[in-house]
Design an enzyme around this catalytic site. Structure first.
Site, short mmCIF file in Angstrom:
data_model
loop_
_atom_site.label_atom_id
_atom_site.label_comp_id
_atom_site.label_asym_id
_atom_site.label_seq_id
_atom_site.Cartn_x
_atom_site.Cartn_y
_atom_site.Cartn_z
N THR A 165 -15.65 -7.24 -2.35
CA THR A 165 -16.94 -7.81 -2.78
C THR A 165 -17.54 -8.69 -1.68
OG1 THR A 165 -15.92 -9.73 -3.89
CG2 THR A 165 -16.23 -7.76 -5.21
N CYS B 169 -24.36 -19.19 -5.41
CA CYS B 169 -25.38 -18.13 -5.35
C CYS B 169 -26.68 -18.51 -6.05
CB CYS B 169 -24.83 -16.84 -5.98
SG CYS B 169 -23.37 -16.24 -5.14
N GLU C 238 -24.70 -20.99 1.08
CA GLU C 238 -23.39 -21.63 0.94
C GLU C 238 -22.56 -21.31 2.18
OE1 GLU C 238 -20.79 -19.65 -2.05
OE2 GLU C 238 -22.64 -18.69 -2.69
N HIS D 249 -27.99 -11.26 -10.60
CA HIS D 249 -27.20 -11.61 -9.43
C HIS D 249 -26.07 -10.58 -9.37
CE1 HIS D 249 -24.53 -13.40 -6.64
NE2 HIS D 249 -23.62 -13.69 -7.56
#
Ligand code: HMG
Length: 394
Positions: free
Chosen positions: A152, A111, A79, A233
């Site tokens: 993050t 993702c 992405e 994930h």
């Protein structure tokens, strides 16, 4: 017919920021980042690394000449692609010197991209058992300085060689996938930073996990006790833990201990790299496989893939005999050991750097980046890549 992961490669840029120092500079209690979020270090990509080079560096060490001949499909999940038209897979195909009789495409769904790639690869192998497919998951996670998402961020790539008779993990056929239109995280084409509704994204991650897990049990008749480990994930390591906790009570005390222990091992690499978006689940799988001696051939590993927007999937793989012999533990240990810490101001300066968008020429110093494959600059709106070892640039 058997198909699955034959080899796994990984690459993260050589620079990182310590999360305790980032927290201090943002006037946040460091425990929030290291315990509440669950991250220790955040990989920072220099200008000489983009999604293409990260992926090429992840793949370059795992491919032998026979693999390069057999690969007839390169699927690049990202992405953070560098071009709205030309796929990042075409650049990587050239940089790695792959068989020209190949397809090379990019796939996108946040993702989830690499998971889509793996499932496409599996179908391709079923039709073409002699071929191999290179699936790449490569991204740079950017939310912005001093944003809630900053803790993050991360950068890195995973390369998976998918083949018949895989030596690491055979993918099982049963899988449950789910799509719903949700604005939990997105990046409009005019923005180089993602937008996130953090609370909603966390809720949806959990809700999607619950949906696909429940449906998976109905579809297969399997139960929590049938799993040696479940990988997630991992946008940050605390979130997978929260998802795992929602199903733990379905198992005995022994099953719970096993899954919690394997979960902790599966977060090791991610905790020190950050979110790498589409590669994150596979970085977690790699962390588990390379850091534990508790798994044996025949063990079933569950995998939860989530791509905001949103698509989720729960699928599984079975570890193959002597799978440990086909991992690259030394290479990845060395990769982590050779990284350099940078200060928060240095990270901020790198974060703000951009390539020109007016067609002007910029040459980047690739000698200060230890990576084998680098972005060497841009000229006439064309990115210039170099593979230092192959000595080919274009
Ligand atoms: P926030 O809102 O600032 O954090 O940002 P918070 O206030 O929710 O605190 C986080 C945790 O730290 C909480 O734990 C606090 O209690 C704890 P929880 O209650 O959740 O268990 N905490 C502390 N712990 C110890 N000591 C302390 C302390 N203080 C607080 N002193 C948020 C968090 C994740 C929302 C933000 O970082 C963000 O927006 N990140 C980006 C979005 C994201 O990662 N979402 C995850 C799900 S979506 C997804 O996975 C897809 C994605 O990868 C993209 C894609 O698909 O392409 C993102």
């Amino acid at each position: 017919m058997k198909a699955g992961i034959d080899k796994i490669g990984f690459y993260a840029p050589h620079l990182y920021v310590d999360m305790t120092k980032l927290a201090e500079s943002r006037n946040v209690d460091p425990d929030k980042f290291t315990i509440g979020i669950g991250q220790e270090k955040m990989a920072v990509p220099p200008m000489t690394q983009d999604a293409v080079t990260l992926a090429a560096n992840a793949a370059v060490d795992i491919l032998e000449d026979s693999d390069k001949e057999a690969i007839d499909f390169v699927i690049f999940g990202t992405e953070t692609g560098v071009d709205s038209s030309k796929s990042a897979a075409v650049y990587v195909h050239e940089l790695l010197g792959l068989n020209p009789y190949a397809r090379a495409i990019e796939v996108k769904q946040a993702c989830y991209g690499a998971t889509a790639g793996i499932q496409m690869a599996k179908a391709h192998i079923a039709m073409n058992p002699d071929s191999k497919v290179l699936v790449l998951g490569s991204d740079i996670a950017r939310y912005g300085l001093s944003t809630p998402g900053e803790a993050t961020q991360g950068a890195g790539a995973v390369a998976l060689l998918i083949s018949a008779d895989p030596r690491v993990m055979a993918l099982e056929d049963e899988s449950v996938y789910f799509t719903a239109d949700i604005m939990d995280f997105w990046r409009p084409v005019y923005s180089d930073k993602a937008f996130a509704d953090g609370k909603l994204s966390n809720e949806q991650y959990m809700a999607f996990f619950s949906r696909v897990w429940e449906q998976y049990k109905v579809k297969t008749g399997l139960a929590l006790s049938d799993f040696a480990a479940i990988c997630y994930h991992l946008p940050y390591t605390k979130l997978g833990y929260k998802a795992l906790k929602t199903v733990l009570e379905e198992g005995t005390e022994e099953v719970q201990e096993r899954l919690l222990a394997s979960y902790n091992v599966s977060t090791g690499y991610n905790r020190n790299v950050g979110n790498i978006y589409t590669g994150s689940l596979y970085l977690s799988l790699l962390s588990l496989l390379e850091q534990t001696d508790k798994l044996v051939a025949g063990d079933r590993i569950g995998m939860f893939s989530y791509g905001s927007g949103a698509v989720g999937e729960f699928f599984t793989g079975i570890l193959q005999s002597n799978y440990q012999d086909y991992l690259n533990i030394d290479r990845h240990t060395e990769l982590f050991a050779s990284r350099s810490e940078i200060s928060v101001p240095e990270y901020e300066a790198i974060f703000e750097e951009t390539l020109p968008t007016d067609g002007s020429t910029v040459k980047l110093d690739v000698e200060i980046d230890p990576a084998r494959i680098c972005l060497a600059g841009i000229a006439d709106d064309k990115r210039q890549y170099v593979n230092k070892v192959k000595s080919v640039s274009y």
